[in-house]
Write a protein that holds these residues in place. Sequence first.
Motif, PDB file in Angstrom:
ATOM      1  N   VAL A 181      69.273  75.405  53.345  1.00 57.41           N
ATOM      2  CA  VAL A 181      67.955  76.036  53.191  1.00 57.41           C
ATOM      3  C   VAL A 181      68.143  77.527  52.904  1.00 57.41           C
ATOM      4  O   VAL A 181      69.208  78.081  53.186  1.00 57.41           O
ATOM      5  N   PRO A 182      67.115  78.190  52.349  1.00 56.44           N
ATOM      6  CA  PRO A 182      67.227  79.635  52.138  1.00 56.44           C
ATOM      7  C   PRO A 182      67.677  80.325  53.434  1.00 56.44           C
ATOM      8  O   PRO A 182      67.199  79.975  54.513  1.00 56.44           O
ATOM      9  N   LYS A 183      68.586  81.299  53.311  1.00 59.11           N
ATOM     10  CA  LYS A 183      69.326  81.693  54.510  1.00 59.11           C
ATOM     11  C   LYS A 183      68.512  82.407  55.581  1.00 59.11           C
ATOM     12  O   LYS A 183      68.956  82.515  56.711  1.00 59.11           O
ATOM     13  N   ARG A 184      67.308  82.861  55.261  1.00 61.27           N
ATOM     14  CA  ARG A 184      66.513  83.482  56.335  1.00 61.27           C
ATOM     15  C   ARG A 184      65.874  82.427  57.256  1.00 61.27           C
ATOM     16  O   ARG A 184      65.348  82.742  58.316  1.00 61.27           O
ATOM     17  N   TYR A 185      65.906  81.168  56.831  1.00 56.53           N
ATOM     18  CA  TYR A 185      65.263  80.127  57.632  1.00 56.53           C
ATOM     19  C   TYR A 185      66.270  79.287  58.406  1.00 56.53           C
ATOM     20  O   TYR A 185      67.456  79.274  58.111  1.00 56.53           O
ATOM     21  N   LYS A 186      65.707  78.581  59.389  1.00 57.83           N
ATOM     22  CA  LYS A 186      66.531  77.696  60.208  1.00 57.83           C
ATOM     23  C   LYS A 186      65.932  76.293  60.205  1.00 57.83           C
ATOM     24  O   LYS A 186      64.713  76.134  60.179  1.00 57.83           O
ATOM     25  N   VAL A 187      66.821  75.306  60.283  1.00 61.44           N
ATOM     26  CA  VAL A 187      66.384  73.926  60.492  1.00 61.44           C
ATOM     27  C   VAL A 187      66.792  73.523  61.901  1.00 61.44           C
ATOM     28  O   VAL A 187      67.903  73.832  62.341  1.00 61.44           O
ATOM     29  N   ILE A 188      65.897  72.864  62.602  1.00 63.50           N
ATOM     30  CA  ILE A 188      66.250  72.289  63.901  1.00 63.50           C
ATOM     31  C   ILE A 188      65.968  70.799  63.775  1.00 63.50           C
ATOM     32  O   ILE A 188      64.863  70.399  63.423  1.00 63.50           O
TER      33      ILE A 188
END
Length: 657
Positions: free
Chosen positions: A241-248
Amino acid sequence: MRQRREQPVGFTQYLLQGETMDNVDADLLAAIYNGSHPEFFNAYLRGKKHKDLRFFVRIRVGALPQLDSPEEVALINFDPEGMDDGVWYLSHLKSEYSHHTASSSEDRRLFATRRYKIETVIAKNRHLFSTATISFEPLVAGERVLKFGLLPNLRVTRVTDEQGKDIYFIQESRKEDGSFYVVLPQAPPLGQERSLNVEYAGDKVLEEAGEGSFYVGARTSWYPNLNGFGERALYDLTFKVPKRYKVISVGQLKAESIEQDLAVSHWVTPNPVAVAGFNYGDYQRLDLPDEITGYKISGYYLEQLPNQFRRSPALQSMAPRSMTKYALEQTRAQLQICSMYFGKSPYDEIYITEQPNFNFGQSWPNLVYLPISAYTDSTQRWMLFGQIDSKFTGFVQEVTPHEVAHQWWGHAVGWASYHDQWLSEGFAEFSAGLYLQNAVGEKWRKDYIEFWERLQKRILEKNNFGVAPNDAGPLWMGLRLISPRTENAYQNVTYPKGAYVLQMLRSMMYDNDDQDKAFMAMMHDFVESHRDRAASTESFKAIAEKHITKRMDIAGNGRLDWFFDEWVYGTQVPKYHFEYQLTPDEGGKVKLHMTLAQSEVDEHFAMLVPVFADFGKGMARIGQLGIAGNSTRNVDLILPGQPKKVALNAYKDILER
Ligand SMILES: [Zn+2]
């Protein structure tokens, strides 16, 4: 899942036009390819009065796979705008009833899924590009057609086999029968695991809610899912994902890295789970370990408010970090309560994630979505609504403990069919009550009684058609309680009445010396005995009967048919009238004379109703009164001293009118 208001959708529309809608041609193809394909018969009747009646007989897959229906025969009136819309008839085969083989636990699968390995790339424009490798095993000889649940907006571009050879698939346009089928070149032999690669891409999985926050829309259909909640499989999930975001996501976070402009995370479930989900956004993380349960608890919160709340003065004062800490403390308390009452959950970690929705929460294995409202305090809610809406306050109080409890109800223990969903939602709701009783300190009595009163009201309050949810039908009917005149009946029976059934069992099992000991033993046994299989109403009843107390054995046969017939398979709710007199007895003792009347039930309706007395430390239980039919009973009891008050059902443990 905990949802405050339901969007009314025609029930048959939900059933027949969802992500797993039938593609009749593809279903026919499956039968043509396999001479010994399980028998089925579909009839589409265009009548004068009813323009779209559908009659299905489907032997293996069940009449309504969209409902996980264990039944094979259905008649549906597809009339989403009309008042007669609905499932008119749903039944097992006559032969199954006569041979006593009709069951909610029949295997409906043609193929079993063993493993999903999915790599998902989320682009800056929220488009999703995925490759899924699905390992499966045929359960029925000769089958060549696999049917998947997949959001029709996700368009499949290619399906290949283990050798990279292209395989045919069917996915009509999203406006037609947009469901997704794969046609294998040959039927794989039984007992052999095979795998498929599916490439797909599209939008509508994610919707932007504001700076760094997203709604995850397609919650179970963001990947090609073979059997829905009906089975457990291993998941190996990679997100880029775009690096400013996180996936949980679900399972354990195995690795995190940055590749060029992408943040990469890798999630693996160590044990098979029923479903995989993820949450996505510009998250900050906060940890809170729990030494008592050994759980690792992490919170993921959004620094920025979603757009729809950005102008709300009430929420300007939201302090995401400290509110997250509060949500994590609630989570920790609930994990402790649930571990004590139900036994250890199968997971060691839990991720509490904020999502921009205001009135919707959901639970995955390890992963919880909390609505933004769960992070508001009462002052903020006052400012938002200008008044204290007691239903909404209830929702906010209950949502975190309800979702956390789903780690047990729904995930540790699954449910077999739509008949049995109350074992997930009702038990999660019950667990929210346990939380209010045990974790909120001094004011627990008020919160706890108000909780059960809210549930009682939801079950019994009549709607604009003059129909109460409870009148729509028995708890066991689950989703089928929904009809044009009872749109909210599923929501207002499965959750609150399901909770009440468990609470009534608990009340009857309660003992002044051992308190909840017998109940806890039953619940531990229930979780332990269902770790790897879905629970049905009948398998839960069998566990309850194993732990039946002497007092509950009203029929004298060690069975709870009487209780389940009344509350799970029936719709009666008793009305009580209670009076008492206190007279001094010898030695400072006090004689309590009680008169209890039960009404509005049939002659067989039996119940054990708890009686309480307040000796200055709040209402404490002094006994249970058994009563049957529409009758009146007089009972005398000697009390150790003068109580301030005596009351029947003081904590609303028993559902009454
Ligand atoms: Zn729920």
